[in-house]
Write a protein that holds these residues in place. Sequence first.
Motif, PDB file in Angstrom:
ATOM      1  N   ALA A 146      29.123  23.119  46.563  1.00 15.26           N
ATOM      2  CA  ALA A 146      28.531  23.733  45.378  1.00 15.26           C
ATOM      3  C   ALA A 146      27.537  22.800  44.694  1.00 15.26           C
ATOM      4  O   ALA A 146      26.647  23.257  43.973  1.00 15.26           O
ATOM      5  CB  ALA A 146      29.622  24.153  44.397  1.00 15.26           C
ATOM      6  N   THR A 208      32.289  32.672  42.384  1.00 13.24           N
ATOM      7  CA  THR A 208      31.111  31.903  42.791  1.00 13.24           C
ATOM      8  C   THR A 208      29.909  32.834  42.862  1.00 13.24           C
ATOM      9  O   THR A 208      29.928  33.841  43.570  1.00 13.24           O
ATOM     10  CB  THR A 208      31.338  31.228  44.156  1.00 13.24           C
ATOM     11  N   ARG A 218      29.919  27.898  40.418  1.00 11.04           N
ATOM     12  CA  ARG A 218      31.329  28.162  40.751  1.00 11.04           C
ATOM     13  C   ARG A 218      32.178  28.028  39.486  1.00 11.04           C
ATOM     14  O   ARG A 218      32.183  26.985  38.840  1.00 11.04           O
ATOM     15  CB  ARG A 218      31.796  27.176  41.825  1.00 11.04           C
TER      16      ARG A 218
END
Length: 280
Positions: A146, A208, A218
């Motif tokens: 992420a 997400t 996220r």
Amino acid sequence: MDLNTIEDVRDARSREPWRPGDAWLAGGTYLFSEPQPRLRRLIDLSRMGWEPLTRHPDGSLEIAATCTITQLSRFGRRFLDAPAAVLFEQCCRAFLASFKIWNMATVGGNLCHGLPAGPMISLTAALDGSCLLQAQDGSTRLVKAADFIRGAGVTDLAEGELLRSVTLPGRALECRTAFRQASLYGLGRSAALVIGTLDPRDGSLTVTVTAATTRPFRFRFPLPPAAEHLRATIDSAVSGPEWFDDIHGLPEWRRHMALRLAEEVRRALDPAHGPREGAR
């Protein structure tokens, strides 16, 4: 497309010094899709011999950067006995690409390209993946998937650094999942893609958001939040310029669709609402 600026192609096993104008070559579906005027040499990773997918004793799954979309899809359908396995095929299908692309495109290439609509970014970020990066001197470091994408087409890779693999923790693979995707066209590029995961151990919900934003966002909640709380959390975290803007969707529309899909994911996975369509 022919790349008429390329002067040499080298096997990555030769470990020759990195120099300006070099690029790693895996599947090449992006590199050969448009002109690359700054490139002079390609370093070919295809003979590195990395195992495409490895299930470790702790339950985690390591995906080599050179793993193709076809290999990932087949593994998710046939060999991965876990609740989150369905998410692999859903993200692979989000490519909307021909079988020729599926057999050449790689997980690592999709991540390193950094395109907001990259479905391998969506998959690995949603399942809390960690990217193993290797520098020219052999040293390595871990970065959350992420966080690996910093913006549209911008990654955390340093000059000459290589994405070796992405590891998904076993706990994430045991989560129930919900997948929602929106596009302007029936066979168009993802304009908003939202994935939810519900952890059976502690009841936490993770949402997400990708494709609609310039980078993955996220959000983890100890328990499934109320609709208003989810919406406020997303709106407070994603600033105006971070809603992506291109021919596949205006930022205002992408925000609207992302919030709508996030609510659908929340309802699909919230135990208070019972089992919902699209949750696995």
